[in-house]
Design an enzyme around this catalytic site. Structure first.
Site, short mmCIF file in Angstrom:
data_model
loop_
_atom_site.label_atom_id
_atom_site.label_comp_id
_atom_site.label_asym_id
_atom_site.label_seq_id
_atom_site.Cartn_x
_atom_site.Cartn_y
_atom_site.Cartn_z
N ASP A 105 0.81 -1.21 0.00
CA ASP A 105 0.00 0.00 0.00
C ASP A 105 0.85 1.28 0.00
OD1 ASP A 105 0.95 -0.33 2.50
OD2 ASP A 105 -0.99 -0.21 3.54
N HIS B 115 24.13 4.71 -18.14
CA HIS B 115 22.98 4.98 -17.27
C HIS B 115 23.14 4.30 -15.91
CE1 HIS B 115 20.08 6.36 -20.70
NE2 HIS B 115 20.95 7.26 -20.36
N ASP C 226 25.40 12.91 -13.44
CA ASP C 226 24.39 13.32 -14.42
C ASP C 226 23.08 13.42 -13.63
OD1 ASP C 226 22.45 13.53 -16.41
OD2 ASP C 226 23.37 12.02 -17.72
N ASP D 58 18.88 18.90 -16.98
CA ASP D 58 19.67 17.69 -17.25
C ASP D 58 21.13 18.11 -17.39
OD1 ASP D 58 20.59 15.23 -18.07
OD2 ASP D 58 19.47 15.17 -19.96
N HIS E 203 27.04 7.50 -27.90
CA HIS E 203 25.68 8.06 -27.87
C HIS E 203 25.64 9.36 -28.67
CE1 HIS E 203 26.95 11.12 -24.95
NE2 HIS E 203 27.52 10.16 -24.23
N HIS F 288 19.44 15.65 -26.95
CA HIS F 288 18.03 15.30 -27.16
C HIS F 288 17.20 16.52 -26.83
CE1 HIS F 288 17.97 14.95 -22.75
NE2 HIS F 288 19.09 14.25 -22.86
N HIS G 222 13.85 13.38 -21.83
CA HIS G 222 14.00 13.11 -23.27
C HIS G 222 12.68 13.54 -23.88
CE1 HIS G 222 17.19 9.81 -22.34
NE2 HIS G 222 17.63 11.02 -22.15
N GLU H 191 25.61 17.15 -24.91
CA GLU H 191 26.25 16.26 -23.94
C GLU H 191 27.22 15.25 -24.54
OE1 GLU H 191 23.60 13.27 -22.26
OE2 GLU H 191 21.90 14.26 -23.20
N TYR I 297 34.25 7.59 -23.23
CA TYR I 297 34.24 6.53 -22.21
C TYR I 297 35.25 5.47 -22.63
CZ TYR I 297 29.86 9.05 -22.00
OH TYR I 297 28.94 10.05 -21.98
N ARG J 279 31.67 12.90 -19.30
CA ARG J 279 30.58 13.52 -20.07
C ARG J 279 30.38 14.92 -19.53
NH1 ARG J 279 27.17 9.79 -19.82
NH2 ARG J 279 25.73 10.34 -18.15
N GLU K 185 27.50 17.94 -19.88
CA GLU K 185 26.15 18.15 -20.44
C GLU K 185 25.56 19.47 -19.96
OE1 GLU K 185 23.19 15.24 -19.19
OE2 GLU K 185 21.96 15.75 -20.93
N1 GLY Z 1 20.20 11.96 -18.04
C1 GLY Z 1 19.93 11.26 -19.21
C2 GLY Z 1 20.52 11.93 -20.36
O1 GLY Z 1 21.44 12.68 -20.21
O2 GLY Z 1 20.05 11.80 -21.46
MN MN Z 2 20.65 14.31 -21.43
MN MN Z 3 21.88 13.73 -18.48
#
Ligand code: GLY
Ligand code: MN
Ligand code: MN
Length: 444
Positions: free
Chosen positions: A39, A243, A260, A271, A350, A354, A361, A384, A388, A406, A408
């Site tokens: 619950d 991730h 991140d 983000d 990647h 986005h 996203h 971003e 890596y 990274r 971003e």
């Molecule tokens: N935090 C997910 C991305 O950077 O897309």
């Molecule tokens: Mn992002």
């Molecule tokens: Mn991110």
């Protein structure tokens, strides 16, 4: 608190209705409450499309938009007031509140929807809904349609066309208004403060979750209900897991930590990623990779302006990163060929960003008519790039392995180019080292 003003929700509904075909109806459900275990419920987060059109924060509600309806175009079904339930679970707007505080023209108890909604749909040619995203609601919708069909012999006219609402609504959401940019700036400001706090707190021997706690503190203090997505706090080799979410490893002297994380304000995301040395000082290899990622990000910013296409920023990052990896000896060969063969993807797998908005996203098409979308004023996106180097990569010298970086930031396209919303967090090696050194001096 900075938030989307009421008038903007009304403007959005009108703009959507203006694009709907004549004699149509749009129907959208609120997000359901999600059970966490037994619950215990997950923290409630309104559905982004529903929020976009209403600002109504409760579950068990349905928006109905009927352009041209004489007794009101905006109908909201929602929970009734209930003193006993409200004592336990908190206040409800009720039908009066839906009209008074949320601009509904007409409001009905959600428990009456089966009796009332078929009558509102009847006689309309087209139904707009988010088909496919909520199977349970899709079934209800078909039940209501079938109620009308069952009365066809009495002259009832069921709708003939079912149209996905997403296309119209998600294109609207892609263009951010001044009010939306203001809210996103605030989310970005708070998230920037959170990253600064985590940088200042960083010490060998702490855990990844210790830094996550610093982030959460600033998010909540700034008025954010929750992060916009699960925070990634990834130290050492974990920084190479894109991730990563375990956030429970020890921060080791000599390692980098990649964070991140961003908060959400009034359902708008930020983000941000920053990467820094746990002990406050970059090693030569860490610095080389870091500065390469930073240079690629700078190159991407230069490609974000009206009339540039979506992919130009990404292409700029690929160019800079591939050339840089060759210079550092991490890739061998001709830069153009390495790009054509996608050899850089071993290190940069990647895309450079986005759309960003109510969803981290965010919605909106990236291609139109088979071509990359052309950027326009008000579109918000992340930039971003990252590199890596897998801890298991036997092709590179040991000193490079396990480095993940990274960087971003969030931007909005402006007439001149773009506005960086998240510029409040230090980014150069010198700035980061100075901030962390100052935090140590203060602490000792
Ligand atoms: N935090 C997910 C991305 O950077 O897309
Ligand atoms: Mn992002
Ligand atoms: Mn991110």
């Amino acid at each position: 608190m900075i938030h989307i003003p009421k008038a903007e929700y009304s403007r959005r509904r009108k703009a959507l209705m203006a694009q709907m075909e004549p004699n149509s109806i749009a129907i959208l459900p609120a997000a359901a409450v999600a059970i966490r275990n037994r619950d215990v419920e997950h923290v409630y987060r309104q559905d982004s499309d529903f929020q976009y059109l209403s600002g109504f924060p409760e579950p068990q509600a349905v928006i109905v938009l009927i352009p041209g309806r004489e007794h009101g175009e905006y109908v909201l079904f929602c929970r009734e007031r209930n003193p006993e339930r409200e004592l336990w679970d908190g206040l409800r707007a009720g039908q009066e509140g839906a009209i008074r505080d949320y601009g509904a023209d007409d409001a009905f108890p959600i428990t009456d929807i089966d009796d009332i909604l078929p009558g509102l749909i009847e006689g309309r040619d087209r139904v707009y809904s988010a088909m496919g995203s909520n199977p349970e609601f899709d079934r209800h919708l078909m039940d209501w349609i079938n109620v009308i069909r069952s009365k066809a012999h009495l002259g009832a006219q069921p709708p003939n066309e079912f149209v996905a609402l997403d296309h119209l609504l998600h294109d609207m959401r892609l263009y951010k208004s001044a009010a939306e940019v203001k809210v996103m700036r605030e989310a970005a400001r708070i998230s920037a403060q959170a990253h600064i706090r985590a940088m200042q707190a960083s010490r060998p021997g702490l855990h990844e979750f210790s830094l996550e706690a610093e982030l959460d503190y600033e998010f909540r203090k700034g008025g954010a209900k929750m992060p916009a997505y699960g925070s990634i706090v990834a130290a050492g080799r974990n920084s190479c897991i894109l991730h990563y979410q375990q956030n429970d490893a020890v921060l080791r002297d000599g390692d980098l930590v990649l964070i991140d994380a961003g908060c959400e304000i009034d359902c708008y995301a930020s983000d941000i990623t920053r990467t820094w040395p746990v002990n406050g000082k970059f090693s030569p290899e860490q610095k080389a990779i870091y500065e390469l990622v930073l240079a690629s990000q700078e190159a991407a910013f230069a490609q974000i302006a009206p009339n540039k296409h979506w992919n130009q920023a990404h292409e700029a990052t690929v160019q800079v990163i591939t050339a840089g990896l060759v210079q550092l000896g991490l890739l061998e060969g001709d830069v153009d060929q390495l790009i054509a063969s996608e050899a850089y993807k071993t290190f940069y797998m990647h895309r450079a960003g986005h759309w960003l908005g109510m969803d981290v996203h965010d919605v909106g098409e990236y291609r139109v008519g088979g071509e990359w979308r052309v950027l326009e004023v008000g579109m918000a996106l992340t930039v971003e790039p990252g590199i890596y180097i897998s801890p298991d990569n036997q092709q590179v010298a040991k000193k490079w392995r396990g480095i993940g970086v990274r960087i971003e930031d969030d931007v909005v396209v402006t007439k001149q180019g773009c506005e960086i919303l998240t510029g409040g967090v230090p980014k150069s090696v010198a700035e980061i080292e100075a901030l962390m050194a100052a935090a140590r001096t203060q602490a000792s």
